[in-house]
Design an enzyme around this catalytic site. Structure first.
Site, PDB file in Angstrom:
ATOM      1  N   HIS A   1      -6.550   3.422  -0.239  1.00 58.16           N
ATOM      2  CA  HIS A   1      -6.493   2.020   0.207  1.00 58.16           C
ATOM      3  C   HIS A   1      -6.523   1.008  -0.932  1.00 58.16           C
ATOM      4  O   HIS A   1      -6.244  -0.178  -0.701  1.00 58.16           O
ATOM      5  CB  HIS A   1      -7.627   1.735   1.193  1.00 58.16           C
ATOM      6  CG  HIS A   1      -7.416   2.396   2.525  1.00 58.16           C
ATOM      7  ND1 HIS A   1      -7.659   3.718   2.731  1.00 58.16           N
ATOM      8  CD2 HIS A   1      -6.935   1.910   3.695  1.00 58.16           C
ATOM      9  CE1 HIS A   1      -7.365   4.038   3.980  1.00 58.16           C
ATOM     10  NE2 HIS A   1      -6.916   2.957   4.593  1.00 58.16           N
TER      11      HIS A   1
ATOM     12  N   MET B   1      -0.216   5.849  -1.373  1.00 55.09           N
ATOM     13  CA  MET B   1       0.025   5.641   0.065  1.00 55.09           C
ATOM     14  C   MET B   1       1.506   5.472   0.368  1.00 55.09           C
ATOM     15  O   MET B   1       2.337   5.387  -0.536  1.00 55.09           O
ATOM     16  CB  MET B   1      -0.710   4.397   0.535  1.00 55.09           C
ATOM     17  CG  MET B   1      -2.088   4.680   1.053  1.00 55.09           C
ATOM     18  SD  MET B   1      -2.681   3.252   1.955  1.00 55.09           S
ATOM     19  CE  MET B   1      -4.202   3.929   2.606  1.00 55.09           C
TER      20      MET B   1
ATOM     21  N   ARG C   1       2.529   6.409   3.957  1.00 51.44           N
ATOM     22  CA  ARG C   1       2.740   7.158   5.217  1.00 51.44           C
ATOM     23  C   ARG C   1       3.898   8.142   5.039  1.00 51.44           C
ATOM     24  O   ARG C   1       3.931   8.864   4.058  1.00 51.44           O
ATOM     25  CB  ARG C   1       2.991   6.178   6.373  1.00 51.44           C
ATOM     26  CG  ARG C   1       2.517   6.752   7.676  1.00 51.44           C
ATOM     27  CD  ARG C   1       2.350   5.759   8.790  1.00 51.44           C
ATOM     28  NE  ARG C   1       3.352   4.719   8.870  1.00 51.44           N
ATOM     29  CZ  ARG C   1       3.675   4.100   9.987  1.00 51.44           C
ATOM     30  NH1 ARG C   1       3.094   4.447  11.112  1.00 51.44           N
ATOM     31  NH2 ARG C   1       4.547   3.136  10.004  1.00 51.44           N
TER      32      ARG C   1
ATOM     33  N   ARG D   1       0.288 -18.811   6.149  1.00 53.53           N
ATOM     34  CA  ARG D   1       0.189 -20.179   5.633  1.00 53.53           C
ATOM     35  C   ARG D   1       1.515 -20.921   5.826  1.00 53.53           C
ATOM     36  O   ARG D   1       1.562 -22.036   6.332  1.00 53.53           O
ATOM     37  CB  ARG D   1      -0.179 -20.149   4.144  1.00 53.53           C
ATOM     38  CG  ARG D   1      -0.220 -21.510   3.492  1.00 53.53           C
ATOM     39  CD  ARG D   1      -0.626 -21.381   2.024  1.00 53.53           C
ATOM     40  NE  ARG D   1      -0.736 -22.686   1.411  1.00 53.53           N
ATOM     41  CZ  ARG D   1       0.281 -23.334   0.869  1.00 53.53           C
ATOM     42  NH1 ARG D   1       1.484 -22.791   0.873  1.00 53.53           N
ATOM     43  NH2 ARG D   1       0.103 -24.520   0.326  1.00 53.53           N
TER      44      ARG D   1
ATOM     45  N   ARG E   1      -6.089  17.023 -13.400  1.00 50.86           N
ATOM     46  CA  ARG E   1      -7.023  16.214 -12.602  1.00 50.86           C
ATOM     47  C   ARG E   1      -6.225  15.534 -11.489  1.00 50.86           C
ATOM     48  O   ARG E   1      -5.015  15.307 -11.623  1.00 50.86           O
ATOM     49  CB  ARG E   1      -7.661  15.113 -13.471  1.00 50.86           C
ATOM     50  CG  ARG E   1      -8.574  15.624 -14.565  1.00 50.86           C
ATOM     51  CD  ARG E   1      -9.895  16.134 -13.992  1.00 50.86           C
ATOM     52  NE  ARG E   1     -10.838  16.505 -15.031  1.00 50.86           N
ATOM     53  CZ  ARG E   1     -10.907  17.704 -15.622  1.00 50.86           C
ATOM     54  NH1 ARG E   1     -10.026  18.652 -15.293  1.00 50.86           N
ATOM     55  NH2 ARG E   1     -11.826  17.949 -16.536  1.00 50.86           N
TER      56      ARG E   1
ATOM     57  N   GLY F   1       4.786  -0.558  14.008  1.00 53.97           N
ATOM     58  CA  GLY F   1       4.057  -0.669  15.282  1.00 53.97           C
ATOM     59  C   GLY F   1       4.011  -2.114  15.764  1.00 53.97           C
ATOM     60  O   GLY F   1       4.161  -2.394  16.961  1.00 53.97           O
ATOM     61  N   SER F   2       3.826  -3.043  14.843  1.00 57.80           N
ATOM     62  CA  SER F   2       3.719  -4.465  15.202  1.00 57.80           C
ATOM     63  C   SER F   2       5.052  -4.982  15.729  1.00 57.80           C
ATOM     64  O   SER F   2       5.102  -5.768  16.687  1.00 57.80           O
ATOM     65  CB  SER F   2       3.335  -5.289  13.973  1.00 57.80           C
ATOM     66  OG  SER F   2       2.304  -4.643  13.274  1.00 57.80           O
TER      67      SER F   2
ATOM     68  N   ASP G   1       4.411   0.092   2.894  1.00 58.81           N
ATOM     69  CA  ASP G   1       5.185   1.349   2.869  1.00 58.81           C
ATOM     70  C   ASP G   1       6.684   1.144   2.629  1.00 58.81           C
ATOM     71  O   ASP G   1       7.385   2.094   2.300  1.00 58.81           O
ATOM     72  CB  ASP G   1       5.006   2.094   4.201  1.00 58.81           C
ATOM     73  CG  ASP G   1       3.554   2.406   4.498  1.00 58.81           C
ATOM     74  OD1 ASP G   1       2.744   2.402   3.557  1.00 58.81           O
ATOM     75  OD2 ASP G   1       3.228   2.642   5.673  1.00 58.81           O
TER      76      ASP G   1
END
Ligand code: F6P
Length: 373
Positions: free
Chosen positions: A283, A187, A189, A33, A277, A116-117, A145
């Site tokens: 995600h 998460m 990585r 934006r 547990r 990666g980008s 990350d």
């Protein structure tokens, strides 16, 4: 100023492409934006490139106006869509990208994404415009990350930490009700940042992260001790906090279920009431409305990215509050770093050899012993 990062400034209205790529991150839309509005307000035409580098190769470009981005600031994910594209790594993919740049007449591209980008952005910066100039390319770090070099935070990290804290708070309600031990995997990585700061902010008893350098056996012994500590007289279980919370980073390859099985088997006789547990947040941590911090940071990083493109800068990334080695900009919290440096630091960060990674570990180790008290 390195000659590799300076090409011709835009002398008049130009055509600027914007893409989001790799794992989406809350705040990518806020960056889109801001970049769109800043570019339009300065007389440029803006093209949204759908599905990242894949869309660039497939010619999925749509012209954007204010109306396309007016209300996206509060949305998670990315309205442009994202993808992990392997073709762009090959020479044929780069040739195709060059053809698309000619076809659409882009003068510059803003790349919003992570490791990666930004690697793709560096390749893109080697291509030419239809006017025969080098393409202007500026990256904006976005990845939950927090594994991008030359920026203290990437877009999406703040929201992800908030999501982890609110999830662990909920888990703590049920954990407390049943006097249970929970292992919560988050998460990130290879990077333990989300687990580390998530553990501090949610008052966990222990955190497992790859950068600690502990072997799996050492991690298991550490957890056994943490649980024992909680159950000893005067420990956690005899006070208000009648539960044990363990945060595990995705990058630790010891499966959470194996940790549970190990704790159950090893401590069963000693602590007959032990119940463990496992919850893998997965995600869930990547979605949701961006926090105010992510929106603001995205807006400011994107503003500087567009201003840099206009000034003929390329092969750069905007970094947040990391001026060391960077180039100052009109925004005192945003600096520009060349992509070679960014990618080198990113690789070191992921390998846990960078100064930043080591500082994160040292910071955590300094307080870790207090966690289980
Ligand atoms: O890089 C962001 C990230 O969410 C990592 O934390 C995770 O390891 C990976 O992406 C998951 O990727 P995918 O969505 O392709 O399963």
């Amino acid at each position: 100023m390195s000659p590799l990062t300076q090409v011709q400034p835009l002398s008049g209205p130009g055509k600027i492409g914007i893409l989001t790529s790799g794992g989406d991150a809350p705040g990518m839309n806020a960056a889109l934006r801001s970049a769109t509005k800043v570019a339009l307000s300065r007389g440029h035409r803006v093209y949204g490139i759908r599905h990242g580098f894949k869309g660039l190769l497939d010619g999925e470009l749509v012209e954007m106006d204010h109306g396309d981005v007016d209300d996206i600031v509060r949305q998670g994910g990315t309205v442009l869509g994202s993808a992990r594209e392997l073709r762009f790594k090959e020479p044929a993919g780069k040739e195709l990208a060059q053809e698309r740049l000619m076809e659409f007449g882009l003068d510059g591209v803003v790349v919003i994404g992570g490791d990666g980008s930004l690697t793709g952005a560096r390749e893109l910066a080697k291509l030419d415009t239809a006017r025969g100039e080098r393409l202007r390319v500026v990256g904006i770090p976005a990845s939950i990350d927090n594994d991008v070099g030359c920026t203290s935070l990437a877009i999406g990290v703040d929201t992800a930490v908030n999501t982890i804290v609110s999830a662990v708070d909920r888990i703590s309600d049920t954990a407390r009700a049943h006097d249970r031990t929970f292992i919560v995997e988050v998460m990130g990585r290879d990077c333990g940042y989300l687990a580390m700061v998530g553990a501090i902010a949610s008052a966990a008893d222990a955190v497992l992260y790859r950068e600690s350098g502990r072997s799996h056996d050492e991690m298991l012994v550490h957890l056994e001790e943490t649980v024992r500590q909680a159950y000893r007289p005067g420990g956690r279980r005899s006070r208000a906090k009648r539960m044990v919370l363990i945060i595990k980073a995705e990058g630790v390859t010891l499966p959470a279920e194996r940790i549970k099985a190990h704790l159950d088997a090893t401590l069963r006789t000693e602590i007959p009431t032990l119940e463990t547990r496992v919850t893998v947040l997965g995600h869930l941590v990547r979605g949701g409305a961006p926090s105010a911090m992510d929106r603001l940071m995205a807006a400011r990083l994107a503003h500087i990215a567009v201003r840099a493109l206009e000034a003929g800068r390329t092969n750069l990334m905007t970094g947040w509050r990391a001026s060391e080695g960077g180039e100052e900009t009109m925004d005192r919290d945003v600096s520009l770093f060349d992509l070679d440096t960014v990618l080198r630091e990113t690789a070191e960060l992921r390998a846990a050899t960078s100064e930043t990674a080591q500082r994160r570990v040292a910071m955590l180790q300094a307080v870790e012993s207090i966690f289980a008290l």
